[in-house]
Write a protein that holds these residues in place. Structure first.
Motif, mmCIF file in Angstrom:
data_model
loop_
_atom_site.group_PDB
_atom_site.id
_atom_site.type_symbol
_atom_site.label_atom_id
_atom_site.label_comp_id
_atom_site.label_asym_id
_atom_site.label_seq_id
_atom_site.Cartn_x
_atom_site.Cartn_y
_atom_site.Cartn_z
ATOM 1 N N ARG A 50 -7.116 1.714 -0.574
ATOM 2 C CA ARG A 50 -7.617 0.912 -1.850
ATOM 3 C C ARG A 50 -7.488 -0.493 -1.523
ATOM 4 O O ARG A 50 -8.031 -1.031 -2.446
ATOM 5 C CB ARG A 50 -7.075 1.554 -3.053
ATOM 6 N N PHE A 51 -6.567 -1.005 -0.709
ATOM 7 C CA PHE A 51 -6.324 -2.419 -0.839
ATOM 8 C C PHE A 51 -6.991 -3.231 0.043
ATOM 9 O O PHE A 51 -7.441 -2.826 1.139
ATOM 10 C CB PHE A 51 -4.696 -2.482 -0.703
ATOM 11 N N ASP A 52 -6.863 -4.403 -0.242
ATOM 12 C CA ASP A 52 -7.710 -5.548 0.710
ATOM 13 C C ASP A 52 -7.321 -5.411 2.111
ATOM 14 O O ASP A 52 -8.108 -5.534 2.903
ATOM 15 C CB ASP A 52 -7.332 -6.997 0.388
ATOM 16 N N GLU A 53 -6.072 -5.308 2.408
ATOM 17 C CA GLU A 53 -5.452 -5.192 3.815
ATOM 18 C C GLU A 53 -5.971 -3.902 4.630
ATOM 19 O O GLU A 53 -5.790 -4.045 5.788
ATOM 20 C CB GLU A 53 -3.838 -5.072 3.803
ATOM 21 N N SER A 54 -6.739 -2.707 4.049
ATOM 22 C CA SER A 54 -7.165 -1.652 4.777
ATOM 23 C C SER A 54 -8.472 -2.185 5.726
ATOM 24 O O SER A 54 -9.042 -3.028 4.933
ATOM 25 C CB SER A 54 -7.394 -0.462 3.951
ATOM 26 N N TYR A 79 -15.510 7.084 -0.935
ATOM 27 C CA TYR A 79 -14.976 5.762 -1.495
ATOM 28 C C TYR A 79 -13.599 5.797 -2.624
ATOM 29 O O TYR A 79 -13.852 7.164 -3.009
ATOM 30 C CB TYR A 79 -16.100 5.119 -2.216
ATOM 31 N N VAL A 80 -12.755 5.148 -2.452
ATOM 32 C CA VAL A 80 -11.965 4.887 -3.544
ATOM 33 C C VAL A 80 -11.932 3.577 -4.337
ATOM 34 O O VAL A 80 -12.431 2.635 -3.870
ATOM 35 C CB VAL A 80 -10.482 5.151 -2.784
ATOM 36 N N PRO A 81 -11.536 3.611 -5.474
ATOM 37 C CA PRO A 81 -11.404 2.660 -6.492
ATOM 38 C C PRO A 81 -10.787 1.318 -5.669
ATOM 39 O O PRO A 81 -9.546 1.389 -5.414
ATOM 40 C CB PRO A 81 -10.800 2.895 -7.478
ATOM 41 N N TYR A 82 -11.185 0.302 -5.622
ATOM 42 C CA TYR A 82 -10.620 -1.087 -4.879
ATOM 43 C C TYR A 82 -9.428 -1.284 -5.893
ATOM 44 O O TYR A 82 -9.776 -1.491 -6.930
ATOM 45 C CB TYR A 82 -11.656 -1.965 -4.967
ATOM 46 N N ALA A 83 -8.509 -1.686 -5.316
ATOM 47 C CA ALA A 83 -7.258 -2.300 -5.951
ATOM 48 C C ALA A 83 -6.348 -3.417 -5.585
ATOM 49 O O ALA A 83 -5.636 -4.054 -6.248
ATOM 50 C CB ALA A 83 -6.047 -0.954 -5.623
ATOM 51 N N GLY A 84 -7.332 -4.389 -5.070
ATOM 52 C CA GLY A 84 -6.813 -5.855 -4.824
ATOM 53 C C GLY A 84 -5.710 -5.741 -3.693
ATOM 54 O O GLY A 84 -5.770 -5.268 -2.511
ATOM 55 N N SER A 85 -4.636 -6.801 -3.929
ATOM 56 C CA SER A 85 -3.920 -6.859 -3.051
ATOM 57 C C SER A 85 -2.703 -5.752 -2.675
ATOM 58 O O SER A 85 -2.388 -5.441 -3.752
ATOM 59 C CB SER A 85 -3.025 -8.256 -3.291
ATOM 60 N N LEU A 86 -2.469 -5.521 -1.534
ATOM 61 C CA LEU A 86 -1.300 -4.686 -1.250
ATOM 62 C C LEU A 86 -0.075 -5.019 -1.609
ATOM 63 O O LEU A 86 0.515 -4.078 -2.370
ATOM 64 C CB LEU A 86 -1.236 -4.345 0.237
ATOM 65 N N LYS A 87 0.334 -6.332 -1.673
ATOM 66 C CA LYS A 87 1.581 -6.889 -2.108
ATOM 67 C C LYS A 87 1.679 -6.461 -3.567
ATOM 68 O O LYS A 87 2.745 -5.916 -4.284
ATOM 69 C CB LYS A 87 1.788 -8.175 -2.120
ATOM 70 N N ASP A 88 0.617 -6.920 -4.424
ATOM 71 C CA ASP A 88 0.789 -6.815 -5.697
ATOM 72 C C ASP A 88 0.843 -5.265 -6.097
ATOM 73 O O ASP A 88 1.545 -4.645 -7.034
ATOM 74 C CB ASP A 88 -0.487 -7.395 -6.496
ATOM 75 N N GLY A 89 -0.153 -4.480 -5.528
ATOM 76 C CA GLY A 89 -0.220 -3.009 -5.811
ATOM 77 C C GLY A 89 1.128 -2.312 -5.658
ATOM 78 O O GLY A 89 1.639 -1.562 -6.474
ATOM 79 N N ASN A 128 3.986 -3.484 -5.461
ATOM 80 C CA ASN A 128 5.263 -3.848 -6.452
ATOM 81 C C ASN A 128 4.845 -3.265 -7.800
ATOM 82 O O ASN A 128 5.806 -2.675 -8.472
ATOM 83 C CB ASN A 128 5.040 -5.441 -6.662
ATOM 84 N N ALA A 129 3.517 -2.995 -8.198
ATOM 85 C CA ALA A 129 3.515 -2.511 -9.489
ATOM 86 C C ALA A 129 3.759 -0.888 -9.426
ATOM 87 O O ALA A 129 4.435 -0.284 -10.475
ATOM 88 C CB ALA A 129 2.144 -2.442 -9.827
ATOM 89 N N THR A 130 3.471 -0.486 -8.171
ATOM 90 C CA THR A 130 3.695 0.943 -8.018
ATOM 91 C C THR A 130 5.303 1.294 -8.213
ATOM 92 O O THR A 130 5.727 2.136 -8.759
ATOM 93 C CB THR A 130 3.386 1.559 -6.820
ATOM 94 N N LEU A 131 6.172 0.531 -7.397
ATOM 95 C CA LEU A 131 7.536 0.471 -7.393
ATOM 96 C C LEU A 131 8.050 0.306 -8.658
ATOM 97 O O LEU A 131 8.980 1.212 -9.222
ATOM 98 C CB LEU A 131 8.046 -0.225 -6.298
#
Length: 177
Positions: free
Chosen positions: A59-63, A109-119, A121-124
């Motif tokens: 879902r993240f930019d880095e994929s 397709y999966v919902p776009y989630a933005g930046s990996l770092k932000d995602g 961190n929020a998950t943790l």
């Protein structure tokens, strides 16, 4: 064909029985369908030691896949390891004339989630918060203390925000719930 939660609970129960009998601990992976933070916390609470997170990370930019607009919503391409697309990469070459006879994964397709770092961190933070709410300081404690409760779809709606107009912080639009 079994539900991931049921399969995970049953396998972890058998793992724990095996450990009691032999003293050998076999780590269990929750494999399949994990997309959101709460999926991870549920898998850990049900006994998983680790998780496959392909769909979460896709879902993240880095994929490496493209971000696309599908019906007005940004999405990222995703394909599961057992999909025809993955097989085309010859990851499942059985050698000789043998071919994988069925498809297990999806090409979607999966919902776009933005930046990996932000995602991440929020998950943790969310996982730690849920652990704290269960009175747990470790995953082992979470597995012992967490209580999973079956709820109806109505209780999920009523347990969240309802009868309010919710602001979408990213696009400054509103939706009524």
């Amino acid at each position: 064909g079994r539900g991931q939660a049921t399969a995970l609970i049953d396998v972890c129960r058998a793992r724990d029985e095996y450990f009691e009998e032999t003293g050998v601990y076999v780590p269990v992976c929750s494999d399949g369908g994990i997309v959101y933070d709460y999926h991870m916390t549920l898998a850990l609470a049900m006994g998983a030691d680790f998780m496959m997170l392909g769909r979460y990370f896709a879902r993240f930019d880095e994929s490496p896949t493209a971000r696309v607009n599908v019906n007005g919503q940004y999405m990222k391409e995703y394909w599961g390891e057992g999909s025809a697309r993955a097989r085309n990469w010859q990851r499942y070459d059985l050698g000789g004339a043998s071919k994988l006879a069925f498809e297990e994964g999806v090409d979607s397709y999966v919902p776009y989630a933005g930046s990996l770092k932000d995602g991440v961190n929020a998950t943790l933070y969310k996982i730690k918060s849920t652990m704290c709410n269960c009175g747990s300081l470790s995953i082992k404690e979470l597995q012992q203390k967490a209580r999973l409760t079956l709820v109806s779809s109505t209780s999920i709606v009523e347990g969240g925000a309802h009868d309010v107009v919710v602001k979408d912080r990213n696009h400054q639009t509103v939706s009524y719930q």
